[in-house]
Design a protein around this motif. Structure first.
Motif, short mmCIF file in Angstrom:
data_model
loop_
_atom_site.label_atom_id
_atom_site.label_comp_id
_atom_site.label_asym_id
_atom_site.label_seq_id
_atom_site.Cartn_x
_atom_site.Cartn_y
_atom_site.Cartn_z
N ALA A 59 -5.95 6.64 -2.48
CA ALA A 59 -7.44 6.08 -2.95
C ALA A 59 -7.25 4.64 -2.92
CB ALA A 59 -7.70 6.90 -3.92
N LEU A 60 -6.28 4.02 -3.75
CA LEU A 60 -6.06 2.74 -4.12
C LEU A 60 -5.85 1.95 -2.68
CD1 LEU A 60 -6.33 0.74 -6.25
CD2 LEU A 60 -4.00 0.88 -6.52
N GLY A 61 -5.21 2.52 -1.85
CA GLY A 61 -5.17 1.80 -0.25
C GLY A 61 -6.38 1.80 0.42
N LEU A 62 -7.21 2.94 0.45
CA LEU A 62 -8.46 2.73 1.03
C LEU A 62 -9.36 1.84 0.32
CD1 LEU A 62 -8.98 6.83 1.82
CD2 LEU A 62 -8.26 4.76 3.41
N ILE A 63 -9.40 1.73 -0.94
CA ILE A 63 -10.33 0.85 -1.63
C ILE A 63 -10.04 -0.59 -1.08
CG2 ILE A 63 -10.86 -0.03 -3.75
CD1 ILE A 63 -10.80 2.79 -4.81
N ALA A 64 -8.64 -0.88 -1.20
CA ALA A 64 -8.19 -2.30 -0.87
C ALA A 64 -8.56 -2.39 0.47
CB ALA A 64 -6.58 -2.29 -1.06
N ALA A 65 -8.57 -1.69 1.50
CA ALA A 65 -8.79 -1.63 3.04
C ALA A 65 -10.27 -1.95 3.07
CB ALA A 65 -8.52 -0.49 3.85
N ALA A 66 -11.07 -1.35 2.51
CA ALA A 66 -12.62 -1.67 2.18
C ALA A 66 -12.85 -2.94 1.89
CB ALA A 66 -13.02 -0.51 1.50
N ALA B 147 -3.79 2.34 7.22
CA ALA B 147 -2.77 3.38 7.80
C ALA B 147 -1.76 3.65 6.86
CB ALA B 147 -2.01 2.22 9.01
N ALA B 148 -1.42 2.65 6.02
CA ALA B 148 -0.49 2.97 4.85
C ALA B 148 -1.12 4.20 3.99
CB ALA B 148 -0.14 1.98 4.28
N ALA B 149 -2.48 3.96 3.61
CA ALA B 149 -3.07 5.21 2.84
C ALA B 149 -3.07 6.50 3.70
CB ALA B 149 -4.46 4.75 2.43
N TRP B 150 -3.28 6.39 4.64
CA TRP B 150 -3.19 7.53 5.51
C TRP B 150 -2.01 8.24 5.49
CZ3 TRP B 150 -6.93 10.83 7.68
CH2 TRP B 150 -6.58 11.73 8.42
N ARG B 151 -0.80 7.58 5.81
CA ARG B 151 0.60 7.99 5.50
C ARG B 151 0.86 8.74 4.43
NH1 ARG B 151 5.10 7.27 9.01
NH2 ARG B 151 6.70 8.70 8.20
N VAL B 152 0.52 7.95 3.39
CA VAL B 152 0.74 8.34 1.98
C VAL B 152 0.06 9.86 1.66
CG1 VAL B 152 0.72 7.75 -0.50
CG2 VAL B 152 1.24 6.20 1.15
N ALA B 153 -1.15 9.65 2.10
CA ALA B 153 -1.84 10.94 1.83
C ALA B 153 -1.39 12.01 2.77
CB ALA B 153 -3.44 10.77 2.32
N ALA C 274 0.85 -1.22 0.19
CA ALA C 274 0.06 0.05 -0.01
C ALA C 274 0.89 1.14 0.13
CB ALA C 274 -0.90 0.03 1.29
N LEU C 275 1.98 1.23 0.50
CA LEU C 275 2.79 2.40 0.39
C LEU C 275 3.36 2.76 -0.68
CD1 LEU C 275 5.06 1.61 3.72
CD2 LEU C 275 3.32 3.36 3.57
N MET C 276 3.05 2.02 -1.76
CA MET C 276 3.78 1.95 -3.17
C MET C 276 2.67 2.50 -4.06
SD MET C 276 6.58 -0.71 -3.54
CE MET C 276 5.67 -2.20 -3.30
N THR C 277 1.35 2.57 -3.66
CA THR C 277 0.20 2.79 -4.33
C THR C 277 -0.40 4.29 -3.94
OG1 THR C 277 -1.37 1.87 -2.85
CG2 THR C 277 -0.25 0.46 -4.42
N SER C 278 -1.40 4.80 -4.50
CA SER C 278 -2.02 5.98 -4.16
C SER C 278 -2.90 5.88 -3.07
CB SER C 278 -2.89 6.58 -5.28
OG SER C 278 -4.15 5.71 -5.29
#
Length: 788
Positions: free
Chosen positions: A43-50, A91-97, A37-41
């Motif tokens: 939005a993509l990280g949050l979609i994966a989490a959902a 968590a990773a998506a939040w950090r990237v954002a 997830a750290l290597m993606t956007s």
């Protein structure tokens, strides 16, 4: 790189004790998901989490319908792994954002000059190898930018993690939590780095807020430990602070190299073992004072918190601290502690708190070493005890298990295998605990009495001296370390070799001990010989710092500024060749391109350098011919890259590289570069007349590496003698019509004992430092060059 740590867990798992594995899958799933997830956007990280939450709930739903589903335990584990992975992805998506938020990313893409207000988040340190030449030492530190302003942006509140690079006085004395303002230029970090920008600070910082009381106390303790260790000999003096609080500034480069060669690098950096040692000592004292379980738990918590504050919250220290807190909780409740579930729980907590740990090599090594201690060491000790004396089996099992488990990962990043690691760790391990405990005691006494602290430090110097002696002695042994192919292929090959050796040793089919040992020895020797030979031939080597690309009758010099970033000096005539060379070197970002001059033909490779890469700016001078200048500016405009002209004598910083224009002469600009302690001079098509003029000035021209001007055509001998390099690179085309290089130039270089390497014979060339001086690796062999 942080090698294996063999005592990260506060306690060991005894042979025969049941191993609780149910948390292993959730921890592994969270770790892998966060790394991806750290290597993606975001939005993509949050979609994966959902998606993971939905699937996890679907798997868990039958468990809440009033009947016992089949494979209940398996479904619980799968559901738990999916839900933990969902948390890690979020968590990773939040950090990237958070990294991409605010105006700073756009300013970094434009390489804008800004005024930042910063909160320091790490101890400043001098970048290795950059303390000499090309100006003042380079100070590196991490910070959080809290306010930004520039010509285009009004003062704005932000929260952006950045890396600060500075040379001015005042930066090295800053402490974490201290707030300062500074002016400088921001630029984009390397791809994959979770910081918003690199900040090239101009001038000293202006302090606007003091460090927190806790950090001031921690800084005072760290200073006191250095003062207490001052009377010790050089080796122990630098090692003792490293054991206690991670301060390795006093270690000499040759000692650091010795620790690396022998697999003892964990000794020169704070790791989880230090936390375990100090926690164990504190609990022993509490028990001797007949403290109850809850009092012991309180002592444990205070010890861990205090140690982490003083040592700073590094990845390995945080992981060990989390394990220690889990252990203390078990102690407070009176339940038996299970070390492996504690490790898994620590991994989960830390991944959620700081998802970037999922891509930390040091964190991975620490976890793998601890897992080896828990899973591999007990059966290995049992197997050894049936064949060796019990005391020897006890001594060998732990370092052997940790070294074998971590070897594939270490080989993948270092390009070598330490054959001296197991015996060196075996001899060094008994000295680590007393040195650490005595060092902590000296640090605690220093604020009260420097004299008493120095007495304790002198006693601590005895085990520190032993550690230094072991490292130096084993590093000098023939074959202490052998080359190995780095990357995933090297790791998988070593893993396969280790698995095969393990199966042969444990196999009941081959009962002859002598036969098995001979078979294993032959297998290992053949693999080392074959794979080591492949490793020495691979190009580029993993630790290259500068490279000369084979681009024909021209030059293209790449200086490494970061993991995927570089500075390019000249571009050669061929776009295809320079593009291919940059791809082979793994360069995705060019922090800058410096042109020394030349005609349209000599800069013809520039489109290849610009192809598919983010480029900071192109630096040109008046020596560029009119037709070349038109082409360069056209290519720059098409690629949205700025064109600039550096002032002579001004030091420019890009990543870990410093460069400056030494002289502006009629035929070419002379560029001096410093990286990792190696000095380089590039002078393009500098004429012999201008060389004579330059040699007659008082300017210091000495350099470790010289790219011989004008493809090795006729040179001024006085200029070559003034530079007096260890390595002379002649970038020249095979069978060129000018018959370069000149025999006179080769004779002159030979007369001053310079190692000459030519691209027409050697093709691409990579240079890096080693223990003897410089190592030049080509696609046909390698050359060791003593430093001048």
């Amino acid at each position: 790189m942080k090698p294996p740590r063999v005592a990260d867990a506060p306690v060991e798992l005894m042979p025969g004790e049941p191993v609780e594995l149910r948390l292993l899958s959730p921890a592994a799933a969270a770790w892998l998901t966060a790394a991806i997830a750290l290597m993606t956007s975001p939005a993509l990280g949050l979609i994966a989490a959902a998606v993971l939450v939905v699937v996890g709930v679907a798997v868990a739903a039958p468990m809440f319908r009033g009947r016992r589903p089949r494979h209940l335990v398996r479904k619980r584990v799968v559901a738990g792994a999916l839900l933990c992975a969902a948390g890690a992805a979020a968590a990773a998506a939040w950090r990237v954002a958070a990294v991409q938020r605010g105006p700073l990313p756009a300013l970094a893409r434009a390489h804008a000059m800004v005024t930042l207000e910063l909160t320091v988040t790490s101890d400043p340190h001098l970048s290795a190898g950059l303390s000499a030449g090309a100006g003042a030492p380079l100070v590196v530190l991490l910070a959080k930018a809290v306010e930004v302003s520039s010509d285009d942006v009004l003062r704005t509140t932000i929260s952006s993690p950045i890396v600060v690079l500075a040379t001015a006085p005042g930066w090295l004395t800053l402490q974490p939590t201290q707030r300062v303002t500074a002016v400088g230029r921001v630029s984009m970090p390397d791809p994959g780095e979770l910081v918003t920008a690199l900040f090239d600070a101009r001038g000293s910082p202006t302090v606007v807020g003091a460090a927190s009381p806790i950090e001031r106390v921690a800084g005072h303790i760290r200073d006191g430990l250095r003062t207490a260790a001052a009377p010790l000999p050089a080796g122990p003096r630098g090692l003792l602070p490293g054991l206690v609080d991670g301060d390795t500034s006093g270690l000499s480069p040759d000692l650091v190299a010795a620790f690396r060669t022998t697999g003892l690098t964990h000794i020169v950096a704070v790791s989880g073992a230090n936390v375990a040692i100090v926690l164990g000592a504190a609990l022993v004292i509490a028990r001797r004072m007949r403290a109850g379980l809850r009092a012991q738990a309180l002592v444990g918590v205070l010890t861990i918190v205090g140690f982490v504050i003083v040592a700073r919250p590094q990845a390995s220290v945080l992981r060990a601290a989390a394990m220690g807190l889990v252990a203390v909780l078990a102690l407070a409740t009176g339940r038996r502690r299970r070390a492996l579930p504690a490790l898994c729980a620590a991994v989960l907590c830390l991944i959620y708190i700081d998802p970037t740990l999922a891509r930390s090599v040091g964190f991975a090594l620490s976890v793998v070493a601890t897992a080896a201690l828990l899973l591999i060491a007990p059966p290995l000790r049992t197997w050894m005890a049936g064949r060796l004396p019990g005391w020897l089996a006890d001594a060998l099992a732990v370092p052997t298990a940790a070294t074998l488990a971590c070897a594939p990962l270490i080989a993948s990043i270092s390009g070598q295998i330490s054959l001296a690691s197991i015996p060196a760790n075996l001899l060094a391990e008994p000295a680590v605990a007393p040195a650490t405990i005595l060092g902590v005691l000296a640090a605690a006494l220093a604020p009260v009495s420097v004299g008493a602290a120095q007495i304790v430090a002198r006693v601590a110097g005895i085990p520190c001296w032993w550690l230094v002696f072991v490292a130096r002695t084993f590093s000098r042994l023939p074959g202490a370390a052998v080359p190995w192919r780095d990357g995933a292929s090297g790791a998988l090959t070593l893993l396969a070799l280790g698995s095969t050796v393990g199966l042969l040793l444990w196999s009941a089919r081959w009962r002859g001990v002598v036969f098995r040992l001979v078979l294993v020895g032959a297998l290992v020797a053949s693999a080392l010989a074959i794979h080591g030979r492949l490793a020495t031939r691979q190009w580029p080597p993993s630790d290259w710092v500068l490279a000369a690309c084979d681009v024909g009758q021209g030059e293209a010099i790449v200086v490494r500024a970061g993991p995927q970033s570089g500075l390019l000096v000249d571009s050669g005539p061929s776009p295809t060749l320079v593009d291919g060379c940059l791809d082979a070197l793994g360069i995705r970002t060019l922090a800058g391109i410096v042109l020394t001059g030349g005609t349209a033909t000599s800069v013809g490779g520039l489109p290849g350098a610009l192809h598919g890469r983010a480029v900071g700016e192109i630096d040109v001078g008046s020596q560029l011919a009119a037709d070349a200048d038109v082409r360069v500016r056209g290519w720059a405009l098409a690629s949205h890259v700025a064109v600039a002209a550096a002032m002579p004598g001004v030091v420019n910083i890009v990543g870990t590289v410093r460069w400056q224009i030494v002289a502006e002469l009629a035929s070419a600009r002379v560029v001096a570069v410093n990286v990792a302690g190696i000095s380089l001079m590039v002078a393009g098509d500098l004429s012999a007349v201008d060389e004579t003029e330059l040699a007659s000035t008082s300017a210091s021209l000495s350099a470790d590496v010289l790219v011989v001007p004008h493809h090795g055509a006729a040179q001024d001998a006085a200029f070559l003698d003034a530079v007096h390099p260890g390595v002379a690179i002649i970038s020249v085309a095979r069978g060129n019509s000018q018959h370069d290089p000149s025999a006179m130039v080769l004779t002159a270089l030979s007369a001053i004992a310079v190692r000459v390497i030519r691209t027409d014979n050697a093709r691409n060339i990579a240079i890096m430092p080693n223990s003897e001086g410089l190592l030049a690796v080509t696609q046909h062999g390698s050359h060791e060059v003593p430093r001048r």
